[in-house]
Design an enzyme around this catalytic site. Structure first.
Site, PDB file in Angstrom:
ATOM      1  N   ARG A  40      41.476 -29.352  29.299  1.00  0.00           N
ATOM      2  CA  ARG A  40      40.631 -29.879  28.229  1.00  0.00           C
ATOM      3  C   ARG A  40      39.444 -28.927  28.059  1.00  0.00           C
ATOM      4  NH1 ARG A  40      36.013 -34.096  28.466  1.00  0.00           N
ATOM      5  NH2 ARG A  40      35.504 -34.131  26.248  1.00  0.00           N
ATOM      6  N   HIS A  42      31.443 -30.819  21.541  1.00  0.00           N
ATOM      7  CA  HIS A  42      30.860 -31.145  22.844  1.00  0.00           C
ATOM      8  C   HIS A  42      29.397 -30.697  22.802  1.00  0.00           C
ATOM      9  CE1 HIS A  42      32.115 -32.029  27.237  1.00  0.00           C
ATOM     10  NE2 HIS A  42      30.801 -31.928  27.247  1.00  0.00           N
ATOM     11  N   GLU A  89      31.493 -37.879  24.121  1.00  0.00           N
ATOM     12  CA  GLU A  89      30.340 -38.691  24.499  1.00  0.00           C
ATOM     13  C   GLU A  89      29.264 -38.769  23.417  1.00  0.00           C
ATOM     14  OE1 GLU A  89      28.845 -37.446  28.307  1.00  0.00           O
ATOM     15  OE2 GLU A  89      30.697 -37.958  29.345  1.00  0.00           O
ATOM     16  N   ASN A 109      35.332 -41.028  30.094  1.00  0.00           N
ATOM     17  CA  ASN A 109      34.616 -40.243  31.098  1.00  0.00           C
ATOM     18  C   ASN A 109      33.918 -41.206  32.039  1.00  0.00           C
ATOM     19  OD1 ASN A 109      35.442 -38.063  29.622  1.00  0.00           O
ATOM     20  ND2 ASN A 109      33.388 -37.408  28.983  1.00  0.00           N
ATOM     21  N   TYR A 156      31.799 -41.506  35.827  1.00  0.00           N
ATOM     22  CA  TYR A 156      31.168 -40.889  37.001  1.00  0.00           C
ATOM     23  C   TYR A 156      30.620 -41.921  37.970  1.00  0.00           C
ATOM     24  CZ  TYR A 156      31.662 -36.460  34.638  1.00  0.00           C
ATOM     25  OH  TYR A 156      32.200 -35.359  34.044  1.00  0.00           O
ATOM     26  N   GLU A 207      37.247 -37.122  31.934  1.00  0.00           N
ATOM     27  CA  GLU A 207      36.324 -36.497  32.885  1.00  0.00           C
ATOM     28  C   GLU A 207      36.104 -37.436  34.060  1.00  0.00           C
ATOM     29  OE1 GLU A 207      32.447 -35.184  31.438  1.00  0.00           O
ATOM     30  OE2 GLU A 207      33.370 -34.371  29.627  1.00  0.00           O
TER      31      GLU A 207
END
Ligand code: FCB
Length: 463
Positions: free
Chosen positions: A85, A129, A174, A301, A303, A368
């Site tokens: 990606r 991005h 995002e 994504n 985290y 991600e």
């Protein structure tokens, strides 16, 4: 390599066509900021402004991927990576954001795609991005509705060149970060601090996505998978008080539902505007319908999570004050990454199951997931990053469990292939499974890179 749990110990089964990938983005790895006709972006301007990034660092050189692309693709092939990606730099393709095409910019991405395909690596293209052409910012950037129209034109330009070969396309990465960190908190480019502006920018970002979809559909191969990538930070209440439950709901609307609700339900979450004490964005009659144009996949994504409890509003911290919550940190007994983010793999499983249940996307892709740690290179061949191996294996296990319980997950991408420019943190945070020695640009595969390679190889041989 030190001894780490065997990759086969992950107790989950994945379909044979599951995408095992790695991710990067243009401004964070490419460098070559002034070459081959690339125009400036808002990140060049922001990073070049004193005080905005760690030690004034910029993406001018980054991981020099623009010049080392073939070497980096060969590295991925050596690790057995199945998918890559990457993002396309809008100002490399259209230096002014619209109008005159810089075909040398597109040539680079065409070479990259061909090189990936030659190595049997599936490309997943992200069109935006965060590196908005600076010329568009001069006209208001995402505060100007015209930027959404310009994005759809740009999407078509790229699809006309690469649409015959690239199957996976994400419009935006995002948009929460572009909207809020860029316009609300000022931590990211263009650096505005105005919540109302963040709401307006967010609406135009969503509109850009919706307007781009039919343009991409028209110029991509049949079976193309079109989607968007959102970041989620699942919110958990820290106690059972009703005011804590309420503040967790508000925080969830802000962190998670602001973008997914309009995309999948064609409306903004009701509490969002009242909780933030802002006005809804101005919109035209069909905007919400355009935004909710069906997609083929949702990029996720993940985290970390947020553990919150109710607090009384204070004037110091605008967001937590408006949302009347405080974050519980550190969580007793929890591990934290170098970003100060709690390691919480169960959050990824919960999130995937919740997205499946509440929004029924046709497919989910973890676009991600990864962690920054203070890696040290021994000067020879080794970087021992056992904590990253543990992070990745626990999160992959969580994905496997979500899949087994009904989440339609089709892929998983590690952030990141390479150490790179971590936005406002500059080069101080290392997320790569491959270490980059910036003075020499030498690449050293970390233990996590070898671990991921052995994990992928074990899947292949068992399927
Ligand atoms: C995400 C961004 C990505 C990277 C990681 C750590 O929010 O999409 O560019 O910075 O965080």
């Amino acid at each position: 390599m030190q001894h780490y749990p065997d990759a086969r110990e992950i107790n989950a089964s994945f379909p044979p066509d599951f995408l095992w990938g790695v991710a990067t983005s243009a401004y964070q790895v490419e460098g070559a900021a002034y070459e081959d006709g690339r125009g400036p972006s808002i990140w060049d301007a922001f990073a070049g402004t004193p005080g905005k990034t760690y030690q004034g660092e910029t993406g001018d050189i980054a991981a020099d991927h623009y010049h080392r692309m073939e070497e980096d693709v060969a590295l991925m092939a050596r690790l057995g990576i199945g998918a890559y990606r990457f993002s396309i730099s809008w100002p490399r393709v259209l230096p002014q954001g619209r109008g005159k095409l810089n075909s040398r910019g597109l040539d680079f991405y065409e070479r990259l795609v061909d090189c990936l395909l030659a190595h049997n690596i599936t490309p997943l293209v992200t069109l935006f991005h965060w590196d908005l052409p600076l010329a568009l910012q001069a006209d208001g950037g995402w505060l100007n509705r015209e930027t959404a129209l310009a994005f759809a034109d740009y999407a078509e330009v790229v699809a006309r060149r690469l649409g015959d070969r690239v199957r996976w396309w994400a419009t935006l990465n995002e948009p929460w970060c572009s909207a809020y960190l860029g316009h609300g908190s000022g931590e990211h480019a263009p650096g505005l601090c105005d919540l109302q502006a963040a709401i307006i920018a967010g609406h135009h970002l969503l509109l850009a996505h919706g307007l781009a979809l039919p343009r991409l559909r028209a110029f991509t191969r049949s079976g193309a998978q079109l989607g968007i990538v959102l970041n989620f930070t699942p919110v958990y209440p820290a106690d059972g008080r009703p005011e804590t439950q309420e503040s967790a709901l508000q925080a969830d609307a802000f962190h998670n539902r602001w973008f997914i609700e309009p995309l999948y339900h064609g409306r903004y979450p009701e509490v969002l505007f009242s909780a933030l004490q802002v006005q809804p964005p101005a919109m035209e009659a069909t905007d919400l319908e355009v935004i909710a144009t069906p997609c083929d996949f949702l990029g996720v994504n993940y985290y970390t999570r947020l553990l919150v409890r109710a607090s009384s509003p204070t004037r110091e911290e605008p967001i937590s004050a408006r949302l009347a919550h405080e974050t519980v940190a550190p969580v007793p007994g929890a591990c934290y990454t170098e970003m100060g983010w709690e390691v919480y793999p169960a959050g990824l499983k919960d999130l995937l199951l919740r997205l499946q249940q509440d929004y029924q996307p046709k497919a989910l892709v973890v676009t991600e997931n990864g962690a920054a740690f203070r890696d040290e290179w021994d000067g020879n061949e080794h970087v021992h990053d056992g904590r990253r191996v543990a992070y990745l294996s626990q999160h992959i296990q969580a994905v496997g469990e979500a899949l087994a319980e009904g989440a339609a997950v089709r892929g998983y991408f590690v952030w990141s292939l390479l150490d790179n420019f971590e936005w406002a943190f500059g080069y101080s945070k290392r997320f790569g499974i491959v270490y980059v020695d910036y003075p020499t640009q030498r690449r050293i595969i970390k233990d996590s890179g070898y671990w991921y390679a052995s994990f992928i190889a074990a899947r292949r041989s068992s399927s």
